[in-house]
Write a protein that holds these residues in place. Structure first.
Motif, PDB file in Angstrom:
ATOM      1  N   GLN A 215       0.647  -0.820   2.522  1.00 41.71           N
ATOM      2  CA  GLN A 215       1.787  -0.846   3.434  1.00 41.71           C
ATOM      3  C   GLN A 215       1.356  -0.682   4.882  1.00 41.71           C
ATOM      4  O   GLN A 215       2.022  -1.195   5.788  1.00 41.71           O
ATOM      5  N   GLY A 216       0.244   0.015   5.087  1.00 39.24           N
ATOM      6  CA  GLY A 216      -0.275   0.161   6.441  1.00 39.24           C
ATOM      7  C   GLY A 216      -1.168  -0.988   6.877  1.00 39.24           C
ATOM      8  O   GLY A 216      -1.757  -0.959   7.963  1.00 39.24           O
TER       9      GLY A 216
ATOM     10  N   THR B 195      -6.680   9.918   9.150  1.00 36.31           N
ATOM     11  CA  THR B 195      -6.220   8.707   8.485  1.00 36.31           C
ATOM     12  C   THR B 195      -5.940   7.618   9.512  1.00 36.31           C
ATOM     13  O   THR B 195      -5.518   7.894  10.641  1.00 36.31           O
TER      14      THR B 195
ATOM     15  N   ASP C 279      -4.180  -1.949   9.505  1.00 34.67           N
ATOM     16  CA  ASP C 279      -3.857  -2.791  10.655  1.00 34.67           C
ATOM     17  C   ASP C 279      -4.513  -2.267  11.927  1.00 34.67           C
ATOM     18  O   ASP C 279      -4.979  -3.052  12.778  1.00 34.67           O
ATOM     19  N   TYR C 280      -4.574  -0.950  12.100  1.00 33.04           N
ATOM     20  CA  TYR C 280      -5.220  -0.384  13.279  1.00 33.04           C
ATOM     21  C   TYR C 280      -6.713  -0.703  13.283  1.00 33.04           C
ATOM     22  O   TYR C 280      -7.286  -1.054  14.332  1.00 33.04           O
TER      23      TYR C 280
ATOM     24  N   THR D  83      -4.428   3.311   9.685  1.00 31.10           N
ATOM     25  CA  THR D  83      -3.872   2.173   8.963  1.00 31.10           C
ATOM     26  C   THR D  83      -4.893   1.048   8.971  1.00 31.10           C
ATOM     27  O   THR D  83      -5.719   0.931   9.895  1.00 31.10           O
TER      28      THR D  83
ATOM     29  N   ALA E  83       0.232   3.041  -0.258  1.00 38.56           N
ATOM     30  CA  ALA E  83       0.361   3.450   1.140  1.00 38.56           C
ATOM     31  C   ALA E  83      -0.632   2.703   2.029  1.00 38.56           C
ATOM     32  O   ALA E  83      -0.302   2.289   3.146  1.00 38.56           O
TER      33      ALA E  83
ATOM     34  N   SER F 295      -4.127   4.940   5.091  1.00 39.93           N
ATOM     35  CA  SER F 295      -2.782   5.317   4.704  1.00 39.93           C
ATOM     36  C   SER F 295      -1.785   4.440   5.449  1.00 39.93           C
ATOM     37  O   SER F 295      -2.179   3.506   6.170  1.00 39.93           O
ATOM     38  N   GLU F 296      -0.483   4.753   5.291  1.00 33.01           N
ATOM     39  CA  GLU F 296       0.532   3.962   5.972  1.00 33.01           C
ATOM     40  C   GLU F 296       0.799   4.477   7.375  1.00 33.01           C
ATOM     41  O   GLU F 296       1.545   3.866   8.141  1.00 33.01           O
ATOM     42  N   GLU F 297       0.196   5.633   7.711  1.00 35.71           N
ATOM     43  CA  GLU F 297       0.364   6.176   9.052  1.00 35.71           C
ATOM     44  C   GLU F 297      -0.922   6.869   9.489  1.00 35.71           C
ATOM     45  O   GLU F 297      -1.751   7.254   8.675  1.00 35.71           O
ATOM     46  N   GLN F 298      -1.067   6.993  10.795  1.00 35.19           N
ATOM     47  CA  GLN F 298      -2.261   7.619  11.355  1.00 35.19           C
ATOM     48  C   GLN F 298      -2.001   9.086  11.652  1.00 35.19           C
ATOM     49  O   GLN F 298      -0.892   9.496  11.956  1.00 35.19           O
TER      50      GLN F 298
END
Length: 395
Positions: free
Chosen positions: A332-333, A306, A310-311, A308, A329, A278-281
């Motif tokens: 975006q993440g 969830t 990137d993470y 991202t 989403a 998702s876009e947030e964790q």
């Protein structure tokens, strides 16, 4: 809600260039949509006892809606759907039901219009796509393939027009218009030289020609390993790594079993992450136990962790993202990851209205020096996939 749609005709068109595609878009915009979801307001019959028919029966079970029977031109050997619902040949179904029952067509691997015409010719009066029926209960089940776009406004028209200019080829323009025609008006448009291709979803020729033996394949929404297995075949087993992300508990268990069945040289290069992108964790509501349709869903009984993209920092060189509506989403993440590793992308866009233009616009605004293609891999507005291929990998 749920007025019967008359027998449709398939609209056959030539492959459009940029100018012609905008004229066709204007035709969609100026007309007011008259379609809506279909409540089950009469006894229900399913047409099609394959995978979608099975899914339909399971969802109707959950909703407490009985199914009178199913009809199929090639019934299962035991003439039962889910081992309990009778399945008849079309000509064997009781004629007295033709005017009183609702037929939900559970087929997306073939055009809907000829099936509807065939059923009307037999005498069935109330025929709708199954996804139109399921959409009437969208707040209660996670399946969201039957959404209606409604009327396109001025901003929609401007945004879509830009995309029709930006697609790499005329086939993409045709596919995008075909998708829009179904979502806005429930019309089937068929373009010459732009066929709906059922068998090559995620692995179109433009993707296959760009693959090499050092790929890191990200399968986000891996389900039970079907696409990973296809990647093994297409890559002939020559790859660096597969990272399979699956959030549903049952699906993840089946995915692990599949990986265990592989030879050591393959399974040792496959990593499974049981989570959602998702876009947030965080920890968010998730509808577990719905097979292919399990997804992040407000007010769902279960939860899932969830992350991202990137993470996770997966060095993907090829990524398929199919998240039942959560694709934008997830992108975006993962913007830093996408810019750093520049993967080939295959993104499903048929689960919500982001697919009209928002997902494609985001990709084109954030990823430079890419080629963007749109392809249809199923009917009834499903199977819509955007492909993004870095120009340096184009063959």
């Amino acid at each position: 809600m749920g007025e019967n749609i008359g027998c449709m005709e398939m609209r056959r068109l030539e492959l459009p260039d940029r100018s012609q595609s905008k004229m066709l878009l204007d035709d969609l915009v100026v007309r007011i949509p008259t379609v809506a979801p279909q409540l089950v307001d009469r006894p229900l019959v399913l047409y099609g006892a394959g995978k979608l028919g099975q899914l339909a029966a399971q969802l109707m079970d959950f909703l407490g809606i009985p199914i009178a029977y199913a009809i199929d031109r090639s019934p299962p050997a035991n003439n039962l759907l889910l081992d309990r619902i009778p399945v008849y040949l079309p000509e064997e179904a009781p004629k007295k039901n033709h005017a009183s029952h609702l037929v939900a067509v559970c087929v997306v691997v073939a055009p809907y219009t000829p099936i509807q015409s065939y059923l009307h010719t037999m005498g069935w009066l109330h025929v709708r796509p199954f996804y139109d029926v399921a959409e009437a209960y969208a707040g209660r089940v996670p399946l969201n393939n039957g959404w209606f776009a409604g009327a396109l406004n001025t901003n929609d028209r401007e945004q879509i027009s830009r995309l029709l200019d930006a697609w790499y080829d005329d086939i993409s323009r045709a596919a995008h218009l075909q998708f829009l025609a179904w979502r806005v008006h429930r019309e089937e448009w068929l373009f010459s030289a732009a066929p709906v291709t059922i068998d090559n979803r995620y692995f179109i020729p433009e993707v296959l020609s760009a693959l090499n033996s050092e790929e890191c394949f990200l399968d986000a929404g891996a389900w039970r390993g079907t696409v990973c297995q296809r990647f093994l075949i297409e890559s002939k087993g020559k790859f660096e790594q597969i990272v399979a992300i699956e959030a549903d508990k049952d699906n993840a268990c089946a995915l692990r079993d599949w990986v265990k069945s592989l030879q050591p040289d393959q399974k040792n290069r496959i990593q499974i992450r049981e989570c959602a992108l998702s876009e947030e964790q965080g920890c968010f509501p998730f509808a577990h136990g719905y097979d292919l349709t399990s997804r992040l869903m407000p007010k769902a009984m279960g939860n899932v962790e969830t992350f991202t993209l990137d993470y996770l920092n997966i060095p993907c060189s090829v990524a398929k993202i199919h998240l039942e509506g959560g694709e934008l989403a997830a992108l975006q993440g993962g913007l830093k990851t996408l810019k750093r590793y520049r993967p080939i992308l295959a993104i499903t866009v048929y689960h919500n209205c982001d697919g009209l233009w928002r997902t494609a616009t985001w990709l084109m605004e954030h990823l430079s020096e890419y080629l963007f293609l749109f392809r249809m891999h199923a009917w009834c507005g499903t199977g819509a996939v955007i492909y993004a291929i870095p120009k340096e990998r184009q063959v």
